[in-house]
Design a protein around this motif. Sequence first.
Motif, PDB file in Angstrom:
ATOM      1  N   ALA A  46      11.781 -25.370 -19.008  1.00  0.00           N
ATOM      2  CA  ALA A  46      11.853 -24.108 -19.753  1.00  0.00           C
ATOM      3  C   ALA A  46      13.134 -23.353 -19.406  1.00  0.00           C
ATOM      4  CB  ALA A  46      10.635 -23.259 -19.437  1.00  0.00           C
ATOM      5  N   ILE A  47      13.525 -23.407 -18.134  1.00  0.00           N
ATOM      6  CA  ILE A  47      14.697 -22.651 -17.708  1.00  0.00           C
ATOM      7  C   ILE A  47      15.979 -23.177 -18.363  1.00  0.00           C
ATOM      8  CG2 ILE A  47      16.175 -22.111 -15.730  1.00  0.00           C
ATOM      9  CD1 ILE A  47      13.645 -21.737 -14.087  1.00  0.00           C
ATOM     10  N   HIS A  48      16.084 -24.503 -18.524  1.00  0.00           N
ATOM     11  CA  HIS A  48      17.334 -24.957 -19.157  1.00  0.00           C
ATOM     12  C   HIS A  48      17.366 -24.590 -20.635  1.00  0.00           C
ATOM     13  CE1 HIS A  48      15.697 -28.425 -21.164  1.00  0.00           C
ATOM     14  NE2 HIS A  48      15.482 -29.111 -20.082  1.00  0.00           N
ATOM     15  N   VAL A  84      12.290 -22.944 -24.895  1.00  0.00           N
ATOM     16  CA  VAL A  84      11.991 -21.842 -23.971  1.00  0.00           C
ATOM     17  C   VAL A  84      10.505 -21.467 -24.018  1.00  0.00           C
ATOM     18  CG1 VAL A  84      12.378 -19.408 -23.489  1.00  0.00           C
ATOM     19  CG2 VAL A  84      14.297 -20.863 -24.079  1.00  0.00           C
ATOM     20  N   VAL A  85      10.047 -21.108 -25.210  1.00  0.00           N
ATOM     21  CA  VAL A  85       8.675 -20.612 -25.336  1.00  0.00           C
ATOM     22  C   VAL A  85       7.670 -21.709 -24.976  1.00  0.00           C
ATOM     23  CG1 VAL A  85       6.981 -19.644 -26.901  1.00  0.00           C
ATOM     24  CG2 VAL A  85       9.363 -18.934 -27.059  1.00  0.00           C
TER      25      VAL A  85
ATOM     26  N   ALA B  37      10.452 -15.962 -14.245  1.00  0.00           N
ATOM     27  CA  ALA B  37      11.557 -16.654 -14.910  1.00  0.00           C
ATOM     28  C   ALA B  37      11.518 -16.379 -16.415  1.00  0.00           C
ATOM     29  CB  ALA B  37      11.497 -18.150 -14.632  1.00  0.00           C
ATOM     30  N   ALA B  38      10.310 -16.384 -16.984  1.00  0.00           N
ATOM     31  CA  ALA B  38      10.169 -16.136 -18.420  1.00  0.00           C
ATOM     32  C   ALA B  38      10.644 -14.716 -18.759  1.00  0.00           C
ATOM     33  CB  ALA B  38       8.725 -16.326 -18.861  1.00  0.00           C
ATOM     34  N   GLY B  39      10.305 -13.765 -17.885  1.00  0.00           N
ATOM     35  CA  GLY B  39      10.742 -12.385 -18.096  1.00  0.00           C
ATOM     36  C   GLY B  39      12.258 -12.276 -18.074  1.00  0.00           C
ATOM     37  N   GLY B  40      12.874 -12.939 -17.083  1.00  0.00           N
ATOM     38  CA  GLY B  40      14.333 -12.919 -16.982  1.00  0.00           C
ATOM     39  C   GLY B  40      14.980 -13.518 -18.212  1.00  0.00           C
ATOM     40  N   ILE B  71       9.897 -18.171 -35.822  1.00  0.00           N
ATOM     41  CA  ILE B  71       9.298 -19.478 -36.135  1.00  0.00           C
ATOM     42  C   ILE B  71       9.182 -20.314 -34.861  1.00  0.00           C
ATOM     43  CG2 ILE B  71       9.584 -21.613 -37.430  1.00  0.00           C
ATOM     44  CD1 ILE B  71      11.140 -19.983 -39.523  1.00  0.00           C
ATOM     45  N   GLY B  72      10.259 -20.320 -34.068  1.00  0.00           N
ATOM     46  CA  GLY B  72      10.251 -21.100 -32.829  1.00  0.00           C
ATOM     47  C   GLY B  72       9.162 -20.639 -31.888  1.00  0.00           C
TER      48      GLY B  72
END
Lengths: 102, 469
Positions: A46-48, A84-85, B37-40, B71-72
């Motif tokens: 996810a980070i990349h 990412v998501v 990490a998701a927040g950042g 959409i993503g």
Amino acid sequence: MEIALDWITLHQQIIYIVILSVFLGIEVIGRVPSVLHTPLMSGANAIHGVVIIGAIIVMGKAEEGNYAALILGFLAVLLGTLNVVGGFVVTDRMLEMFKKKK
Amino acid sequence: MELNILTLCYLIGSVTFIIGLKMLSHPETARRGNLIAAGGMTIAILGTIFLYEEQGLRLGNYTWIFAALLIGTLLGTLAAKKVKMTAMPEMVSLFNGMGGACAALISVVEFEHLMHQTRVGQAAGGGTLLIIFAGLIIGTISFAGSMIAWGKLNGSIKDFSFKGQHIVNLIIFGAIIVLSGYLIISGDAAAANLFYLVLALSVVYGLFFVLPIGGADMPVVISLLNSFTGVAAAFGGFLYNNPVMLTGGILVGSAGTILTILMCKAMNRPLSNVLIGSFGGGVSGSAGNKDQGSYKEISISDSAVVMSYAKKVIIVPGYGLAVAQAQHVCHELEKLLTDKGVEVTYAIHPVAGRMPGHMNVLLAEADVDYGSLLEMEQANEEFPSTDVVLILGANDVVNPAAKTDASSPIYGMPVLDVELAKLVIINKRSMNPGYAGIENELFFQPKSSMLFGDAKSVLQQLVAEIKTL
């Protein structure tokens, strides 16, 4: 030779960042128990997804009429978002299971 | 002012990635680490959209950007929520491929941009071109490879290799390097179409790179491709002089490489071997079909009896358990036995399942207590005092040849010493050798008994049988 040296001097900040990040990555990973390897791989995955920032820049810079750039940029942002998501959600789902154990 | 805020956003992004990865390495903090990490990432993305400027110009095309983001997000969340726990590895592979493709597309657009702006190479300089090519090649290989890995894990793509494949691979790789080198150094605008030839060759290389590798090796490949995508993202960071992309990409690149090496060590396979893509076909020939004598079978009811009256039972779950999705029944069996006063634990080989640690995730999903999972070293200390070992769809990780037979391809790989237990029950679908294509002498030892069948149905029958005892 001279060109290479100039290049290094010009980009020294970036070179420092790269080298330090490499060691940081190794250190951070080195002590992971094997239990967490899959969630970790997924989290790193996810980070990349930060590539999406590049995709957003490409998209945002594209001229109005340049449909090739617009479409490719759109695709890039879409795929980056998926990375990412999807990556973070999947990781969260995996880790959720470890959580409730006492 | 706004640019300074953007710098701050990027700084926050980089730091959260480091903290996130760090927290992901401990079971208690892992989930929070992921969220941090998701927040950042969110901060970095929003900052880019609203604050980024280049030569004084803000980004435009907000409609397009937000449409793609929306959409993503919808698709990504849906896919990630729906996927079964056993299908996790292919999901990771798929998302990884998306990232690789994203990096490659950025390179394509930026290359076109350069082409229209100036004569290639002149104002841009070789450095920018080098970065664009590197992003293109690595991203594309990662994308093509991940797609194949995804297909292989969900069973829609079979192993494929032909004679001299690694020579062809090397030639393709050489061609990619030579062509891009030529374009970068000459900056010849007339030859710009070669760019797309490089793109095509990278796709082919990615396909050929993963196609011959067997399903059991996919974890290594995915981990490697994961770090590839990280490096591709880092090249994007070079291109835009963007510190979050740079740190995020390099962190994942180096962490992924270490993880890959750890996995290779656990499987006793040099990385070069996996890289050249030679394992799938090469070994099965040398293993041969030696006649190792006869094996004996055990019935469901006998197995149920010996396990119910044992003091200590260790379950060795493997790839077969993951494929059969039998982790819930397995936990049911464990509970039944524990209620009867049997001490039940699980021995987890580092590469059990379809990815390192995947087995732990699967068992955690089935509510198995974290504390009853033994790592390999602990388990090996426990085996001598164990009455019954139940092996569920594991093969190479319990093969004693890794300790005794120097000619065996898995010689030197750390394995579970199940043969030290008093009785070994092996559940397999058939006598076919495992993924590495090697005979397992364990099956022919006097202590061992075979219990044929699909892991799930066998476990269901065992559970039913024990209930009637």
